[in-house]
Write a protein that holds these residues in place. Structure first.
Motif, PDB file in Angstrom:
ATOM      1  N   UNK A  28       0.758  -1.179  -0.083  1.00 50.38           N
ATOM      2  CA  UNK A  28      -0.104  -0.205  -0.099  1.00 50.38           C
ATOM      3  C   UNK A  28       0.943   1.261  -0.018  1.00 50.38           C
ATOM      4  N   UNK A  29       2.085   1.191   0.681  1.00 48.81           N
ATOM      5  CA  UNK A  29       2.794   2.430   0.869  1.00 48.81           C
ATOM      6  C   UNK A  29       3.465   2.653  -0.466  1.00 48.81           C
ATOM      7  N   UNK A  30       3.929   1.668  -1.199  1.00 52.17           N
ATOM      8  CA  UNK A  30       4.490   1.771  -2.405  1.00 52.17           C
ATOM      9  C   UNK A  30       3.669   2.285  -3.347  1.00 52.17           C
ATOM     10  N   UNK A  31       2.455   1.907  -3.390  1.00 52.09           N
ATOM     11  CA  UNK A  31       1.642   2.427  -4.437  1.00 52.09           C
ATOM     12  C   UNK A  31       0.726   3.760  -3.960  1.00 52.09           C
ATOM     13  N   UNK A  32       1.042   4.369  -2.934  1.00 52.38           N
ATOM     14  CA  UNK A  32       0.675   5.599  -2.599  1.00 52.38           C
ATOM     15  C   UNK A  32       1.080   6.847  -3.417  1.00 52.38           C
ATOM     16  N   UNK A  33       1.986   6.830  -3.873  1.00 55.45           N
ATOM     17  CA  UNK A  33       2.286   7.762  -4.846  1.00 55.45           C
ATOM     18  C   UNK A  33       1.458   7.791  -6.213  1.00 55.45           C
ATOM     19  N   UNK A  34       0.949   6.915  -6.354  1.00 60.57           N
ATOM     20  CA  UNK A  34       0.253   6.769  -7.596  1.00 60.57           C
ATOM     21  C   UNK A  34      -1.011   7.601  -7.535  1.00 60.57           C
ATOM     22  N   UNK A  35      -1.614   7.648  -6.270  1.00 63.79           N
ATOM     23  CA  UNK A  35      -2.904   8.004  -5.956  1.00 63.79           C
ATOM     24  C   UNK A  35      -2.558   9.855  -5.473  1.00 63.79           C
ATOM     25  N   UNK A  36      -1.330  10.267  -5.396  1.00 64.69           N
ATOM     26  CA  UNK A  36      -1.182  11.706  -4.929  1.00 64.69           C
ATOM     27  C   UNK A  36      -1.258  12.477  -6.103  1.00 64.69           C
ATOM     28  N   UNK A  37      -1.859  13.715  -5.925  1.00 60.57           N
ATOM     29  CA  UNK A  37      -1.755  14.568  -6.974  1.00 60.57           C
ATOM     30  C   UNK A  37      -0.317  15.063  -7.114  1.00 60.57           C
ATOM     31  N   UNK A  38       0.067  15.442  -8.377  1.00 62.76           N
ATOM     32  CA  UNK A  38       1.374  15.378  -8.758  1.00 62.76           C
ATOM     33  C   UNK A  38       2.049  17.063  -7.917  1.00 62.76           C
ATOM     34  N   UNK A  39       1.228  17.967  -7.664  1.00 63.41           N
ATOM     35  CA  UNK A  39       1.450  18.860  -6.678  1.00 63.41           C
ATOM     36  C   UNK A  39       1.998  18.711  -5.286  1.00 63.41           C
ATOM     37  N   UNK A  40       0.930  17.697  -4.882  1.00 66.15           N
ATOM     38  CA  UNK A  40       1.154  17.240  -3.439  1.00 66.15           C
ATOM     39  C   UNK A  40       2.694  16.472  -3.306  1.00 66.15           C
ATOM     40  N   UNK A  41       2.806  15.678  -4.320  1.00 64.89           N
ATOM     41  CA  UNK A  41       4.127  14.955  -4.458  1.00 64.89           C
ATOM     42  C   UNK A  41       5.321  16.077  -4.192  1.00 64.89           C
ATOM     43  N   UNK A  42       5.149  17.156  -5.019  1.00 69.68           N
ATOM     44  CA  UNK A  42       6.266  18.087  -5.088  1.00 69.68           C
ATOM     45  C   UNK A  42       6.360  18.595  -3.792  1.00 69.68           C
TER      46      UNK A  42
END
Length: 331
Positions: free
Chosen positions: A93-107
């Motif tokens: 689940x933790x590995x797949x979490x960045x897939x669901x994050x908006x790109x701005x939130x990832x930044x």
């Protein structure tokens, strides 16, 4: 009376065909209209401008570096997640979490972790390593958003493959590294190819995390998506030209996804590679076994020679005792 033929494929419902065609038109028409607005006569000159050349070169360099990091980290991570151990579901689940994050939130998350005001960023800055708003930040942002694609795709391929091959090779005496290179890797080549292609596509199209974490400086952090966004109002021809190039790269990349499943590793090739790998393992084990048997035979010969000498000595002693007894009886 003629028997009724059974259709090879189930007939497609009319409504499914209509809706499927509508979906294809919805996806293709915007791209067709974009291509229709491109000034093809000046496309070469537009791409030769300093802005376009800098964006193209930066995108290619950072994508290659990010893809190398993805392969270096993603393949071992997929191997770990494909095994059964306590907490593996939470790790997936933790590995797949960045897939669901908006790109701005990832930044923003990357900026909070590696920015100059963060604890880790302050330590790196004290060591002379400034990451935020540099080319390294572009690579890190691309890795952060693309690595889960490679891990999830490869991990699914590892879990779906045939069971027992690794255990068989290990039982024959192969080392874990040899099992991976000769048995595990050939069976998941299509999955590795698909994951690599998806990760590369995500690197090429990355926009939000790069803009938030790395900024937009020409020749340093301004990749093709950022240049397209900035040029869409001031220079529409440049934006369309870069859009065509980016779309062409992604098209070839997704063609590679298809080829990864069709051409890269057909079933017969995989079976041949597996048979070769197992055969080499067996030959290696047989070689070690033959060497061990030779040593055992030599040891057996030594012990047999010693046993034979002792046996002859014992027989000579018994014969001497028997001769002495007979002499006594005669007397």
């Amino acid at each position: 009376m003629k028997s009724r033929r059974t259709p090879a494929v189930s007939p497609l419902p009319v409504w499914a065909g209509g809706l499927g065609a509508l979906a294809l038109c919805f996806l293709v028409l915007p791209l067709a209209f974009m291509l229709g607005r491109v000034n093809w006569s000046t496309l070469g000159a537009t791409l030769a401008t300093p802005e376009a050349a800098a964006a193209l070169g930066l995108s290619m360099r950072t994508c290659v570096m990010a893809l190398g990091v993805d392969l270096l980290l993603g393949v071992p991570a997929a191997l770990v997640l494909s095994r059964s151990w306590r907490g593996v579901r939470a790790a997936r689940i933790l590995v797949a979490l960045p897939l669901s994050l908006p790109p701005v939130v990832a930044g923003i998350a990357l900026l909070a972790a590696f920015g100059r005001r963060s604890t880790l960023g302050a330590l790196l800055s004290g060591a002379g390593l400034d990451i935020a708003f540099t080319t390294s930040a572009v690579v890190i942002a691309q890795v952060f958003v693309s690595l889960p694609f490679l891990i999830v795709t490869l991990e699914s391929a590892l879990r779906a493959r045939e069971r027992g091959l690794d255990e068989m090779a290990s039982s024959l005496g192969a080392s874990p590294s040899r099992v991976f290179w000769q048995i595990t890797l050939p069976t998941v080549l299509p999955g590795l190819g698909r994951g690599t292609a998806l990760a590369l596509a995500r690197c090429l199209g990355e926009f939000g995390a790069t803009l938030t974490f790395a900024g937009s400086m020409q020749g340093v952090t301004r990749t093709m998506p950022l240049q397209i966004y900035l040029a869409r109002e001031s220079d529409a021809d440049l934006a369309l030209a870069l859009g065509v190039v980016l779309g062409e790269c992604l098209t070839h990349n997704h063609t590679g996804v298809v080829l990864a499943g069709v051409v890269l590793a057909p079933v017969d090739v995989l079976q041949a590679r597996l048979a070769q790998g197992l055969f080499e393992v067996v030959l290696s084990v047989e070689g070690h076994a033959a060497h061990g048997l030779d040593e055992l035979a030599n040891l057996t010969g030594v012990f047999g020679h010693a046993f034979g000498a002792n046996h002859h000595k014992r027989d000579d002693g018994q014969n001497n005792q028997l001769g002495a007894t007979n002499t006594k009886h005669r007397i």
